[in-house]
Design a protein around this motif. Structure first.
Motif, mmCIF file in Angstrom:
data_model
loop_
_atom_site.group_PDB
_atom_site.id
_atom_site.type_symbol
_atom_site.label_atom_id
_atom_site.label_comp_id
_atom_site.label_asym_id
_atom_site.label_seq_id
_atom_site.Cartn_x
_atom_site.Cartn_y
_atom_site.Cartn_z
ATOM 1 N N TRP A 19 70.524 130.781 -41.494
ATOM 2 C CA TRP A 19 71.461 130.251 -41.429
ATOM 3 C C TRP A 19 72.562 129.570 -39.906
ATOM 4 N N VAL A 20 72.663 130.616 -39.322
ATOM 5 C CA VAL A 20 73.185 130.459 -37.855
ATOM 6 C C VAL A 20 71.862 129.117 -37.397
ATOM 7 N N GLY A 22 70.042 127.142 -38.625
ATOM 8 C CA GLY A 22 70.030 125.999 -39.204
ATOM 9 C C GLY A 22 71.791 124.885 -38.753
ATOM 10 N N CYS A 23 72.643 126.138 -38.832
ATOM 11 C CA CYS A 23 73.723 125.677 -37.573
ATOM 12 C C CYS A 23 73.109 124.992 -36.795
ATOM 13 N N PHE A 26 71.743 121.562 -36.371
ATOM 14 C CA PHE A 26 72.641 120.680 -36.613
ATOM 15 C C PHE A 26 73.934 120.705 -35.378
ATOM 16 N N CYS A 27 74.399 120.958 -34.932
ATOM 17 C CA CYS A 27 74.514 121.054 -33.265
ATOM 18 C C CYS A 27 74.539 120.841 -32.404
ATOM 19 N N TYR A 60 67.343 128.384 -31.844
ATOM 20 C CA TYR A 60 67.601 128.320 -32.637
ATOM 21 C C TYR A 60 65.762 128.731 -33.261
#
Length: 183
Positions: A19-20, A22-23, A26-27, A60
């Motif tokens: 999840w990190v 994925g964030c 996105f960022c 990532y």
């Protein structure tokens, strides 16, 4: 019983780091979008975008690797194992995963030396433009390598457990679950 509890804990850690990851992607996409809009419409580039993307890409990749190992999203070439019966296949895969864990621990060990050096002097060891401490990047990568190595060990143990199943024969029966269903 204890193995399943440990496996569940690492599953939660890997999923959380996914999840990190994925964030982060996105960022990074948002930063690139804003930078392109700022440069194109306002002729005003944002300082440090390249460094932010480099750091974000590094984080990532390494935060997603534990999840990729756990869910078998890595590239494999089953030339040898597809010719073996299921017991031998699980044993070979288990040995391969343990060897991958050993290599991961060796890489992690080699990362700890520069990590402590860079964390000891964050003013000197920082990125050139944004002055982001490189030691933090090394710390995250080292922690992720520990997780990756432990995931390989858990995966190897699971495959050794599957190889010890007395019902494993030359062919998998219809009622027998595949390895992905057992996990």
């Amino acid at each position: 019983m204890v193995f399943r509890k440990i496996d569940n804990v690492f599953n939660k850690i890997s999923t959380g780091l996914a999840w990190v990851s994925g964030c982060l992607i996105f960022c990074m996409s948002a930063i690139i979008f804003v930078a392109v809009i700022a440069r194109y419409f306002f002729n005003s580039p944002i300082t440090g975008v390249e460094e932010m993307i480099q750091i974000g890409l590094c984080m990532y990749v390494y935060t997603a690797l534990g999840y990729a190992v756990r869910h078998e999203k890595m590239v494999s070439v089953p030339v040898i194992t597809e010719k073996l019966d299921h017991r031998a296949e699980y044993i070979i895969k288990g040995i391969g995963n343990i060897l991958c864990a050993v290599i991961g621990f060796l890489v992690m060990y080699e990362l700890t030396i520069p990590m402590f050096k860079k964390l000891g002097n964050t003013a000197r060891h920082a990125t050139s433009l944004l002055h982001f401490p490189e030691g933090i990047i090394y710390l995250v990568v080292t922690i992720c390598y520990i997780l990756i190595s432990l995931e390989f060990i858990l995966k190897g143990i699971n495959q050794f457990i599957l190889s010890a199943d007395p019902n494993m024969g030359k062919k998998r029966k219809e009622s027998q679950p595949a390895e992905s269903e057992v996990n």
